[in-house]
Write an enzyme that holds these catalytic residues in place. Sequence first.
Site, PDB file in Angstrom:
ATOM      1  N   HIS A  16      12.450  12.440  -9.123  1.00  0.00           N
ATOM      2  CA  HIS A  16      13.898  12.453  -9.348  1.00  0.00           C
ATOM      3  C   HIS A  16      14.355  13.853  -9.767  1.00  0.00           C
ATOM      4  O   HIS A  16      15.412  14.318  -9.354  1.00  0.00           O
ATOM      5  CB  HIS A  16      14.289  11.464 -10.451  1.00  0.00           C
ATOM      6  CG  HIS A  16      14.038  10.032 -10.102  1.00  0.00           C
ATOM      7  ND1 HIS A  16      15.011   9.058 -10.183  1.00  0.00           N
ATOM      8  CD2 HIS A  16      12.917   9.391  -9.674  1.00  0.00           C
ATOM      9  CE1 HIS A  16      14.500   7.885  -9.819  1.00  0.00           C
ATOM     10  NE2 HIS A  16      13.231   8.074  -9.518  1.00  0.00           N
ATOM     11  N   HIS A 362       1.858   9.429   1.479  1.00  0.00           N
ATOM     12  CA  HIS A 362       2.317   8.122   1.008  1.00  0.00           C
ATOM     13  C   HIS A 362       3.755   7.845   1.451  1.00  0.00           C
ATOM     14  O   HIS A 362       4.247   6.738   1.278  1.00  0.00           O
ATOM     15  CB  HIS A 362       2.228   8.067  -0.516  1.00  0.00           C
ATOM     16  CG  HIS A 362       3.178   9.005  -1.210  1.00  0.00           C
ATOM     17  ND1 HIS A 362       3.294  10.338  -0.878  1.00  0.00           N
ATOM     18  CD2 HIS A 362       4.069   8.812  -2.219  1.00  0.00           C
ATOM     19  CE1 HIS A 362       4.197  10.915  -1.648  1.00  0.00           C
ATOM     20  NE2 HIS A 362       4.684  10.014  -2.468  1.00  0.00           N
ATOM     21  N   TRP A 365      10.079   9.808  -0.437  1.00  0.00           N
ATOM     22  CA  TRP A 365      11.181  10.432   0.287  1.00  0.00           C
ATOM     23  C   TRP A 365      11.166  11.953   0.181  1.00  0.00           C
ATOM     24  O   TRP A 365      11.470  12.663   1.148  1.00  0.00           O
ATOM     25  CB  TRP A 365      12.517   9.869  -0.179  1.00  0.00           C
ATOM     26  CG  TRP A 365      13.680  10.366   0.631  1.00  0.00           C
ATOM     27  CD1 TRP A 365      14.808  10.983   0.158  1.00  0.00           C
ATOM     28  CD2 TRP A 365      13.856  10.287   2.055  1.00  0.00           C
ATOM     29  NE1 TRP A 365      15.662  11.293   1.189  1.00  0.00           N
ATOM     30  CE2 TRP A 365      15.097  10.874   2.378  1.00  0.00           C
ATOM     31  CE3 TRP A 365      13.061   9.774   3.091  1.00  0.00           C
ATOM     32  CZ2 TRP A 365      15.581  10.965   3.682  1.00  0.00           C
ATOM     33  CZ3 TRP A 365      13.545   9.856   4.397  1.00  0.00           C
ATOM     34  CH2 TRP A 365      14.784  10.457   4.685  1.00  0.00           C
TER      35      TRP A 365
END
Length: 470
Positions: A16, A362, A365
Amino acid sequence: MVQPHVLLVTFPAQGHINPSLQFAKRLIEMGIEVTFTTSVFAHRRMAKIAASTAPKGLNLAAFSDGFDDGFKSNVDDSKRYMSEIRSRGSQTLRDVILKSSDEGRPVTSLVYTLLLPWAAEVARELHIPSALLWIQPATVLDIYYYYFNGYEDEMKCSSSNDPNWSIQLPRLPLLKSQDLPSFLVSSSSKDDKYSFALPTFKEQLDTLDGEENPKVLVNTFDALELEPLKAIEKYNLIGIGPLIPSSFLGGKDSLESSFGGDLFQKSNDDYMEWLNTKPKSSIVYISFGSLLNLSRNQKEEIAKGLIEIQRPFLWVIRDQEEEKEEEKLSCMMELEKQGKIVPWCSQLEVLTHPSLGCFVSHCGWNSTLESLSSGVPVVAFPHWTDQGTNAKLIEDVWKTGVRMRVNEDGVVESDEIKRCIEIVMDGGEKGEEMRKNAQKWKELARAAVKEGGSSEVNLKAFVLQVSKSC
């Protein structure tokens, strides 16, 4: 007129923080003062680096999440954490805003990342306009929206493990069960640890519904997700990405590209020098992000697959993943002759290195956008949250990679690993198409953030609105 001042409220996780900091830098470049706030623990770790590298115009502040000495996922309870970050965070965020006002620098707009819907409530109470910074693809936001607006019963059928099950949602590609965010597939709810996730996403959508003109800034770009960005008529979804340093997008990063890359780990490893000795497009790069811990069995299968393909590789195995002596990989000596294992690397530097041939990922994003922006094809190994959706987009929509298939125990076996890497690397027709598509998206990503590009135009329009609201 009051100086525009954006308070950027960020959930304290690396995935984030990174895009949020890039967003902050873009705002500063457009003349907006930004205060970046995250948890006390994350703030402390950032402040050490920020002292020497933070761009002018960026202020750092902290709110309490109730775990000021750090949240330990193997000990602490996630549901309790989400309760604490709401109650403590709401109060301490108010304090940050009021203090800033007392100092003559009132907050004129608040932007918050996902998992923090309470930040919008604080903004509303203090009569400050807010916007959501969505750091997953627009497609995933659309899926959650459809789930809570008429498609819940149909999507719940996806847990039946019927390989023929699929769903067609408006403006989205045909989705199978494995393509949905993991929190929507009930079989994943046996892990009660993340039972807070779905109610939090519902609350987020309810919060947006309660606003007169809900704005969602999305870390994507128009060419990449043109239809998904238009899917929800009542929300204004605005593509402003990719939120990565402009120095990796063909531009100049005037605001210190070293700030906001990887704040929580640094390495003095010589992996870049090692990459410099390797031929063009020869390296298999393997990394599964900052949260995922693979089982020993899965690591053994990856190791076996790498040895069988006989290609040089760079594999990131984080320090916290290291096993006891008796549990170390059985073929470590063979691996070390063929490739390099490191505890951390600067991913964008690696992905943009000429020696890179493919990325075993994996499909978080950030990693997905970084691979697209670097023109590197992907071998997809998704695990949870939005990763299955991202893998679907990589394989079937953008056509820049191949998705590995798991066995009945959820493990990808060495033969499958070998098969997928060879599809990308062996120079065949499929691999060549993926490379061409990866290059196409690389150019489109760069075009989006250039002057006059869609993301640059969209962000300028947002900044104009922020300035007018002062």
